[in-house]
Every structure is written in structure tokens, then in C-alpha cells.
Write an enzyme that holds these catalytic residues in place. Structure first.
Site, PDB file in Angstrom:
ATOM      1  N   CYS A  52       0.047  -4.869  -0.807  1.00 26.54           N
ATOM      2  CA  CYS A  52       1.126  -4.479  -1.726  1.00 26.54           C
ATOM      3  C   CYS A  52       2.396  -5.274  -1.406  1.00 26.54           C
ATOM      4  CB  CYS A  52       1.319  -2.965  -1.680  1.00 26.54           C
ATOM      5  SG  CYS A  52      -0.167  -2.058  -2.194  1.00 26.54           S
ATOM      6  N   SER A  53       3.527  -4.618  -1.227  1.00 22.94           N
ATOM      7  CA  SER A  53       4.791  -5.352  -1.155  1.00 22.94           C
ATOM      8  C   SER A  53       5.084  -6.016   0.184  1.00 22.94           C
ATOM      9  CB  SER A  53       5.949  -4.436  -1.551  1.00 22.94           C
ATOM     10  OG  SER A  53       5.906  -4.184  -2.936  1.00 22.94           O
ATOM     11  N   ILE A  54       4.190  -5.904   1.162  1.00 21.66           N
ATOM     12  CA  ILE A  54       4.308  -6.819   2.297  1.00 21.66           C
ATOM     13  C   ILE A  54       4.137  -8.251   1.786  1.00 21.66           C
ATOM     14  CG2 ILE A  54       3.426  -7.472   4.574  1.00 21.66           C
ATOM     15  CD1 ILE A  54       2.482  -4.629   4.977  1.00 21.66           C
ATOM     16  N   LYS A  98       5.750  -9.468  -0.531  1.00 28.42           N
ATOM     17  CA  LYS A  98       7.114  -9.951  -0.750  1.00 28.42           C
ATOM     18  C   LYS A  98       7.677 -10.595   0.512  1.00 28.42           C
ATOM     19  CE  LYS A  98       8.510  -6.532  -4.288  1.00 28.42           C
ATOM     20  NZ  LYS A  98       7.302  -5.720  -4.444  1.00 28.42           N
TER      21      LYS A  98
END
Length: 398
Positions: free
Chosen positions: A114-116, A118
Site C-alpha cells: 500500500c502506501s509504503i 509512496k
């Protein structure tokens, strides 16, 4: 139905099947997050031909006790069990001292982070800047003129990196007709209802509008900013994002396994949240960050970029932003959180329970992967922060 019954049988029973309509809903998520390539189209993020060696010296951490934020005593083992944990890896000074996997997971199993994703994209920005491929202070439209009429027409690459774009967008994961839902339709993650056009990510990004306020002043967490960042990288480098990531970061870092990136209907990657990698490669990445971008004596990420992330998050922008009440006193820079400035720590955080936590004070890197039923579950995040701090204190007592 128990998660272990999902996708069993030839074919699985209808209620046990994982599809694009349910792959992020519990209990299907337990299978969906470790088999994303079987649910969505993906591109390969190539591993290294010479993986970085992984030193191991196991220590018992599962029985480690700590006090949860609600005042109740608990343990690492109980917290993993009670928070839908899939993996927990702890590295101390370059040595893997704890490695645990839940059902369906192993050292070679890819897991959606997921947003890791980013934080990985933010790290890549430093490499491109150091190579002269990316101007951080340039306007986004220098690279992507198609965004001139959107909110991104007036902001810089730095604004996008720091989530400081004054955009009309609410990152509400539960609203079935909100901004995130429309964004997911465009990325191919969700099936749109009848009468709603799916479009594709690049087309969707051109439709986003601003608040009329200046950019660069307030932290406002919006995933589409990172999609724009990936589009900028592609134009700066002349290749798709997954190739950039492979060539400039994942292979030089010494990744042992291939990763993957989900794609929309036009082949654009979900840069903000679509990466799947193994927990071991993620802990390798975290250790590289802890070591100021150095892997086995090689400078993969510029040390000054890591220093800048540690030192230059804007505390006022955070205090005026979305998450200040959830994580008081934190900072954000180049897609990384500093949760506790007194410790100089860093964190990459993803919905449904993904954490990469790097604690400079104890020379510790922790990877925790999960498939929590709720996208955001703040009490569980706070419980895990308490667990991380207990682990840090145990492995490196002051």
C-alpha cells in the site's frame, strides 16, 4: 469463512473466490494482498542479479511485553494475532534478529505494501535529482504539460513530494462515491457501478482542481499527488515507472525477489500504493535508509537526500494538516513520516496495517505487514507504535 478457506478448491466455492470486486474486503484481503498479480494486471520490478546478503542471528521477541495505549498489558505475539498480522521482521545494526510469518506468508511471498509505495517513490526522487534528471523546484507542468489546467498546473515537484498541494480531494477510504472511489475506478482497483465510466489514471489526474489557496503551506494527504510524481519521473527519465524503480533503486539495492506494480487499463502504474514486495526486501530497503543510502559500501541513495528527509519536514505544515491530531508533533518530508523528532525516526505507512519503521536512536529497522479489515484503524497504529518502541528499547537498551 476463515481466511485459510479462501481460494481453496478447483474451482473454489463462489463464496471463497477472490475477485476485483472483493479483493480488499475481509477475509478475501488475506489472499488478495499476497496474490495481487492474480487479481490485477501488473508490471514486474526486477530483482538484483547479486542480492545483498542477509545476516541472521535470531532472538526471542514474540513474548516481549509492553503496555498498549489503552493501559492494558500485552505482548508482541498477542498483538500480531489480534491485529491481523502477516509478517514481522526486525533488523538491528544490519542483522535480522526476528522473522515471523503468518498463514500464507513466507520469506519469498510478495505482499502488497500500500502506501509504503509512496516512501519508495519519495526515495527514488533523491536518486533522480542527484543524477540531474529531476529539478525539485520546477513546476510539475515542465514535465507533464497535460496537467496545466488541473490543480497541479501551479505546484512544484517539491509540493507534490511533501503532500503540500492545495487540492480539493478528501482521502476518505470508506465513501463509496467519494474522491478515493473515483480514483480507484481509474486505477483499475475497483469495478465501477453501472453508469460510471472507469476512465484511466492519467485522464483522471487532469480533472482534479484546487482550493484556491497557496501550495506549500499545509500538509494534506492525497494519494493522487504520488501518481503525479510518478508521471513526472516517467517524463524525466523516458521510461515507465517500474523500469525506473528497477534500474535506479531495486536492483542497485540488492533485492532478492522480483516485485510487482499494479497497472491501470492504459498501463500506468499505481505508484502511490500498488507495489508488492517481500518483507525481506522491504527490510533491506529500510536498512539502506538507516545507513544513509549505503548498501555493502555502495551509495545507492544520496546521503544528503536522507539527511534532508530527517531534517526538513515542516512542523507548521504538519500542525495545520490532516493527521496532526492522530500523530501530534510529527513531520513529513519526501513521502516519509517522522513520528518522533526526538528519536529522528522515519516511517512508511500503508492502509490495512503496513509499516516500515526505522529508528535511528536504536539502529533498528522493523517491517510489519498485515491485512486489517479496516483501511485506517488508528488504535491499532498506536498499539504498534508502542510495540515498536518496546522492541527498540529491548534490543538497544540505553
Amino acid at each position: 469463512m476463515r481466511p485459510t478457506e479462501i481460494m481453496r478448491g478447483s474451482p473454489p466455492a463462489s463464496e471463497a473466490q477472490v475477485t476485483r470486486a472483493n479483493w480488499r474486503s475481509f477475509p478475501a484481503i488475506r489472499w488478495g494482498f499476497t496474490h495481487t498479480r492474480e487479481v490485477l494486471p501488473t508490471a514486474e520490478v526486477r530483482r538484483s542479479a547479486s542480492p545483498t546478503p542477509m545476516r541472521s542471528a535470531p532472538r526471542e521477541l514474540s513474548k516481549l511485553g509492553f503496555t498498549a495505549p489503552d493501559g492494558q498489558p500485552t505482548t508482541v505475539e498477542a498483538t500480531l494475532r489480534e491485529t491481523f498480522g502477516d509478517a514481522l521482521l526486525v533488523m538491528h545494526r544490519g542483522t535480522l534478529i526476528h522473522e515471523w510469518y503468518g498463514d500464507g506468508m513466507s520469506a519469498t511471498t510478495p505482499h502488497l505494501i500500500c502506501s509504503i509505495s509512496k516512501s519508495i517513490a519519495g526515495t527514488l526522487g533523491g536518486i533522480l535529482a542527484a543524477r540531474g534528471l529531476l529539478d525539485l523546484e520546477a513546476r510539475v507542468v515542465r514535465y507533464v504539460p497535460e496537467l496545466e489546467s488541473s490543480v497541479y498546473g501551479g505546484c512544484t515537484v517539491r509540493n507534490v513530494l511533501d503532500m503540500a498541494v492545495a487540492i480539493k480531494f478528501e482521502e476518505d477510504y470508506e465513501d463509496p462515491a467519494g474522491d478515493v472511489a473515483r480514483y480507484r475506478f481509474s486505477s483499475g482497483w475497483d469495478v465501477p457501478p453501472p453508469g460510471v465510466e472507469a476512465s484511466h489514471q492519467r485522464a483522471y489526474l487532469t480533472t482534479l482542481r484546487g482550493t484556491g489557496k497557496p501550495h506549500g503551506k499545509v500538509f494534506h494527504y492525497v494519494s493522487t499527488n504520488t501518481e503525479v510524481l510518478g508521471w513526472v519521473y516517467e517524463r524525466a527519465c523516458g521510461m515507465p515507472y517500474h523500469h525506473i524503480l528497477s534500474e535506479y533503486l531495486w536492483q542497485p539495492m540488492g533485492a532478492e525477489e522480483d516485485g510487482s506494480l499494479t497497472l491501470d487499463s492504459h498501463g500506468m502504474g499505481r505508484i502511490a500504493g500498488g507495489l508488492s514486495v517481500t518483507a525481506r526486501d522491504l527490510v533491506r530497503f529500510g536498512e539502506m535508509i538507516r545507513c544513509r543510502g549505503v548498501v555493502e559500501g555502495r551509495q545507492v541513495v544520496p546521503g544528503w537526500w536522507i539527511d534532508d528527509i530527517h531534517e526538513n519536514g515542516d512542523p507548521k505544515a504538519w500542525a495545520d494538516g490532516d493527521l496532526a491530531e492522530i500523530f501530534p508533533g510529527a513531520r513529513y518530508r519526501s513521502k516519509w513520516y517522522t513520528m518522533d523528532p526526538s528519536r529522528n525516526d522515519l516511517a512508511g505507512i500503508g492502509i490495512h496495517g503496513q509499516w516500515l519503521y526505522i529508528d535511528a536512536a536504536s539502529d533498528t529497522v522493523i517491517v510489519k505487514l498485515a491485512t486489517q479489515p479496516k483501511a485506517m484503524d488508528v488504535p491499532l497504529d498506536h498499539r504498534w507504535l508502542a510495540a515498536f518502541r518496546a522492541i527498540n528499547a529491548h534490543v538497544a537498551p540505553r
